[in-house]
Structures are given as C-alpha cells and as structure tokens.
Design an enzyme around this catalytic site. Structure first.
Site, PDB file in Angstrom:
ATOM      1  N   ASN A  59       0.878  -1.174   0.000  1.00  0.00           N
ATOM      2  CA  ASN A  59       0.000   0.000   0.000  1.00  0.00           C
ATOM      3  C   ASN A  59       0.919   1.230   0.000  1.00  0.00           C
ATOM      4  O   ASN A  59       1.442   1.622   1.040  1.00  0.00           O
ATOM      5  CB  ASN A  59      -0.884  -0.044   1.254  1.00  0.00           C
ATOM      6  CG  ASN A  59      -1.872   1.107   1.310  1.00  0.00           C
ATOM      7  OD1 ASN A  59      -1.846   2.004   0.452  1.00  0.00           O
ATOM      8  ND2 ASN A  59      -2.729   1.097   2.305  1.00  0.00           N
ATOM      9  N   ARG A  94      -2.579  -2.031  -3.413  1.00  0.00           N
ATOM     10  CA  ARG A  94      -3.789  -1.246  -3.190  1.00  0.00           C
ATOM     11  C   ARG A  94      -3.683  -0.002  -4.067  1.00  0.00           C
ATOM     12  O   ARG A  94      -2.692   0.726  -3.998  1.00  0.00           O
ATOM     13  CB  ARG A  94      -3.877  -0.839  -1.723  1.00  0.00           C
ATOM     14  CG  ARG A  94      -5.105  -0.018  -1.442  1.00  0.00           C
ATOM     15  CD  ARG A  94      -5.184   0.401   0.001  1.00  0.00           C
ATOM     16  NE  ARG A  94      -6.416   1.143   0.214  1.00  0.00           N
ATOM     17  CZ  ARG A  94      -6.729   1.721   1.362  1.00  0.00           C
ATOM     18  NH1 ARG A  94      -5.908   1.627   2.396  1.00  0.00           N
ATOM     19  NH2 ARG A  94      -7.854   2.375   1.485  1.00  0.00           N
ATOM     20  N   HIS A  99     -12.683   2.877   0.210  1.00  0.00           N
ATOM     21  CA  HIS A  99     -12.683   1.775   1.189  1.00  0.00           C
ATOM     22  C   HIS A  99     -13.395   0.543   0.612  1.00  0.00           C
ATOM     23  O   HIS A  99     -13.904  -0.299   1.358  1.00  0.00           O
ATOM     24  CB  HIS A  99     -13.429   2.144   2.493  1.00  0.00           C
ATOM     25  CG  HIS A  99     -12.814   3.246   3.288  1.00  0.00           C
ATOM     26  ND1 HIS A  99     -13.573   4.234   3.878  1.00  0.00           N
ATOM     27  CD2 HIS A  99     -11.529   3.505   3.606  1.00  0.00           C
ATOM     28  CE1 HIS A  99     -12.780   5.061   4.528  1.00  0.00           C
ATOM     29  NE2 HIS A  99     -11.526   4.656   4.378  1.00  0.00           N
ATOM     30  N   ARG A 130     -11.411  15.265   8.087  1.00  0.00           N
ATOM     31  CA  ARG A 130     -12.179  15.690   6.908  1.00  0.00           C
ATOM     32  C   ARG A 130     -13.567  16.155   7.326  1.00  0.00           C
ATOM     33  O   ARG A 130     -14.189  15.550   8.212  1.00  0.00           O
ATOM     34  CB  ARG A 130     -12.334  14.540   5.912  1.00  0.00           C
ATOM     35  CG  ARG A 130     -11.052  14.088   5.283  1.00  0.00           C
ATOM     36  CD  ARG A 130     -11.356  13.152   4.097  1.00  0.00           C
ATOM     37  NE  ARG A 130     -10.155  12.485   3.647  1.00  0.00           N
ATOM     38  CZ  ARG A 130      -9.948  11.165   3.740  1.00  0.00           C
ATOM     39  NH1 ARG A 130     -10.874  10.376   4.232  1.00  0.00           N
ATOM     40  NH2 ARG A 130      -8.820  10.655   3.303  1.00  0.00           N
ATOM     41  N   GLU A 157      -8.295  -5.658   4.717  1.00  0.00           N
ATOM     42  CA  GLU A 157      -8.132  -5.289   3.311  1.00  0.00           C
ATOM     43  C   GLU A 157      -6.950  -6.027   2.688  1.00  0.00           C
ATOM     44  O   GLU A 157      -6.997  -6.415   1.525  1.00  0.00           O
ATOM     45  CB  GLU A 157      -7.916  -3.774   3.200  1.00  0.00           C
ATOM     46  CG  GLU A 157      -9.194  -2.998   3.497  1.00  0.00           C
ATOM     47  CD  GLU A 157      -8.940  -1.551   3.900  1.00  0.00           C
ATOM     48  OE1 GLU A 157      -8.529  -1.326   5.050  1.00  0.00           O
ATOM     49  OE2 GLU A 157      -9.146  -0.655   3.072  1.00  0.00           O
TER      50      GLU A 157
END
Ligand code: ADP
Length: 399
Positions: free
Chosen positions: A7, A91, A180, A241, A385
C-alpha cells in the site's frame, strides 16, 4: 503460497507478506519518510520481533529494496530468497469507471491508473510509483492492482450521478465513486456468511469508521450506494475531513480569506472533522472520549456530531434499500469504539436495531452485538483489506 501486499502512499509504504488461504501474516511493516530520509519498521508476528532501521529512501524504489532486503535478512527475515514471493498485490486508490474489479498489472492497466490521476491526484501517482518500483526491483514478478473504488461500481446511476450538467459526467467523469471498497467488500461478504442466508435475502449497511469513514448500502451482495464521492472528502465527518458540506461554505471562505481552491480543500481535508469540532484537541477518537469524560464540551460536540451523522446515513440507507437486516461496524472506531457504537445506534429501535450492552463491550474481534430480540442483526467484523488484496492477487495469478 506467499503474496506481498503493498500500500504505497506519497511518502510512506506499508507491506504485508501473507498466505492468502490461511491469512497468516509472515511479516509486515512500514517505510516512512520516503523522499525525506527513510525509516523502516519491520515486524514478524509469529515471534513478536520488531526492528526499526534508518535507511536512505530517496525514492519508492529504495523503499521496496529495503523491504526485500529485510524479508531475506538472515536474522530478521522470513524468506531465504525473494523467489519465494509468488506475486505482489497493490492497493490502488482510484480506478475511475474503468475498473469494476481487480486486474493483472500490464502496460494498459498502468496507463488506466495514470488516466485516473486527475480523479485521485494525491494517491494514484504514489500507487504507480509503488508498482514501478516493484517492477524495477523484481522484474517479471506478477503484480495485481486492487482498487478502492471497484466494489462500488455496481451502484445504479441514481446513486452515482451528481445533479449537475451532464457534460461534467460525460466529458470529465465527475460522479460518485466511493472508497474503502476493499474493506466494504470483505466485511459485507463475511456478514453474508455469518447471517447464513443467501445474499439475495440480505439488506446490509456497512459502517467503516476509522480515520477515514464511509458507509455503504449493500443488497444482493452488491453495493447500491456509498457515502464518499468523487473523493474521500464526502460523507460523514471524519478525523480531519469535513464530510458533506454546502459548497457555498467553501466559496465564502475562499472569498473572505483569499484562499485558492486547493488551499480551501486542504483545510477541508486536513484541518476539519472531529479535530476542528474539538477545537484542535485531537483527531483520535480515544482522546475525544477522554476529553468528553473530563467535561470538555467541544470534544463532546465532536463525538455527538460524528455519531449523529453516521446514524443519519444508516437511516437513509435503510430507506434506500427498503429495509435493513444487518448492520456492520468495522475499522478502528467501528471495531473498538463501544461508546460510539452505542451512541450511533441510540434511537434506531424504530428500525429494529437494538444493541445488547454486554455484547457491545467487545473490541477488535468478530462478534454479534445486537440483543436476541433485535430484528436487525448488528455485528462487529474486523476488516482485513490486505487479505482481500492477497486473495484477489492469488486468484488472478492462478496461484
Ligand atoms: P485508518 O483509517 O487510518 O486505517 P483506523 O481504521 O486504524 O484508521 O482507525 C483509527 C481510529 O480508530 C483512530 O481515530 C482511533 O482513535 C480509533 N480507535 C482505536 N481504538 C479505539 C477505541 N478503543 N475507542 C475508540 N476509538 C478507537
């Protein structure tokens, strides 16, 4: 079989060497401060070994070289040779509307990832650097790209289109994509197994609540809607965020404070969310809980706002799906935040959601947390993941 999962971020790179069938993690770690100086943290879960090393990483290639070299290190490594790595899974953040599933990396795939840079300007270049660094250091090794957006590509147009002039969709591909996706896919698949019913009979809402948070509405095992949009800025408020916001707020701030669009977006991405609502106390939900317990009203407001917005999305998605059978919590806050889960579910009894307070004490492990008389089954399902990426990689490489 051994799959290396990568990743790659702009200045960091996470890795896991794992068995896609058993899920066993042989080694994992993190390269940080790429382009600055370089630091490697390497762990071997089976022995509890942890090594930290300062290694110069002027580019992603040196970071990958450092990873390979520690993986075969006689003292700290877990491999005799990098030939033991069967394939590499990456990823990748944005697959645009080009990728509905994972794919083998070839020139066409790399070009498609490059074409999506305008949609994922922060992440896609870093993901490509990770891919190209692996090509350089391990030429010929099969590589697979797993996209954060892919699971959401089953959304119908009424969910993914923005109500703006069509040319922005047709010419510029501006639409809801969602992120996601690998987590939402893993967790919803597991929820279907746990519910013991055919996917076609299940309406599921997945709450992935971490530093970044997103919800998805899943019917027949497929994503019908999700809270993030063109970028990960949309949806519920997150660690830093803002989440959904009236665009005029951005216009007002840009005009009054003489900010560029990019500066304003940086503020909305990095300095907003629960960090801003808590007046800068923290973006970490544990700190907010500690603050609220000591009577800090701003911390309490940050938590209240977060839980309220998540609850609103659950209600909206139950309406969108025409019912709800299963509610799932995952990621850092979803898996560990018992108080947050209770606050989110408070008042959802009318929808058939009733938590069992004892069962809800669980942290970080798979568990049913709804009461026996709750019509909706509520689960905590730890996301994985990396395992999903490793499994896609193994399947596509015929391993
Ligand atoms: P990322 O999106 O970076 O992968 P994670 O899924 O790891 O993030 O989630 C990180 C968040 O999980 C942090 O805000 C942290 O506060 C939160 N978290 C971890 N443990 C707990 C806990 N026991 N209670 C509440 N929040 C927690």
């Amino acid at each position: 079989m051994k799959i290396l999962v990568i990743n790659a971020g702009s200045s960091s790179l996470k890795y896991q060497l794992m068995d896609p069938t058993s899920g066993e993690v042989f080694a994992k770690g993190l390269c940080e401060r790429i382009y600055i100086d370089g630091k490697l943290t390497h762990k071997v879960p089976a022995t509890g070994l942890k090594v930290e090393r300062d290694i110069p990483m002027p580019t992603h290639s040196e970071a990958i070289e450092a990873v390979l070299s520690i993986l075969v290190d006689p003292e700290y490594g877990v491999l005799k040779s990098t030939d033991e790595i069967d394939a590499i899974g990456h990823r990748v953040l944005h697959g645009g509307d080009k990728f509905v599933e994972s794919c083998i990396i070839d020139e066409a795939c790399k070009q498609a990832i490059r074409d999506c840079i305008p949609l994922g300007p922060l992440h896609n270049p870093a993901n490509l650097m990770g891919i190209e660094a692996c090509e350089k250091v391990m030429p010929g090794k099969p590589q697979v790209a797993v996209f954060d957006t892919a699971f959401h590509m089953t959304m119908p147009p009424k969910a993914y289109r923005y109500a703006i002039p069509t040319k922005y969709y047709e010419e510029d591909h501006l639409r809801r994509y969602g992120f996601h996706g690998t987590s939402h896919r893993y967790v919803s698949k597991r929820a279907i197994e746990l519910m013991g019913k055919p996917a076609s009979e299940l309406k599921i809402v997945v709450c992935h609540l971490g530093n970044g948070s997103s919800l998805s509405a899943v019917a027949d095992g497929k994503c019908q809607d999700t809270s993030m949009g063109l970028s990960p800025l949309a949806g519920v408020p997150m660690a830093t965020r803002a989440g959904d916001i009236d665009t005029c707020v951005a216009q007002f701030i840009m005009n009054k404070y003489n900010m560029t669009a990019d500066e304003c977006l940086t503020m909305l991405n990095k300095k907003s969310g629960v960090l801003a609502l808590s007046n800068g106390v923290s973006s970490d939900f544990r700190d907010l809980e500690a603050g609220a317990n000591k009577g800090d009203e701003a911390c309490q407001l940050a938590l209240d706002k977060f839980c309220y917005e998540v609850r609103k999305y659950i209600g909206a998605y139950a309406a969108a799906l025409g019912g709800l059978d299963c509610l799932v919590f995952t990621a850092g806050v979803g898996e560990n935040g018992c108080t947050n889960r209770a606050a989110i579910c408070e008042g959802l009894e009318f929808l058939g959601v009733k938590l069992d307070p004892e069962r809800n004490k669980v942290r970080g492990e798979e568990a049913l947390i709804s009461a026996d008389d709750s019509r909706v089954k509520v689960w905590v399902i730890p996301t994985n993941e990396e395992l999903m990426i490793a499994q896609d990689t193994a399947a596509l490489c015929g391993k």
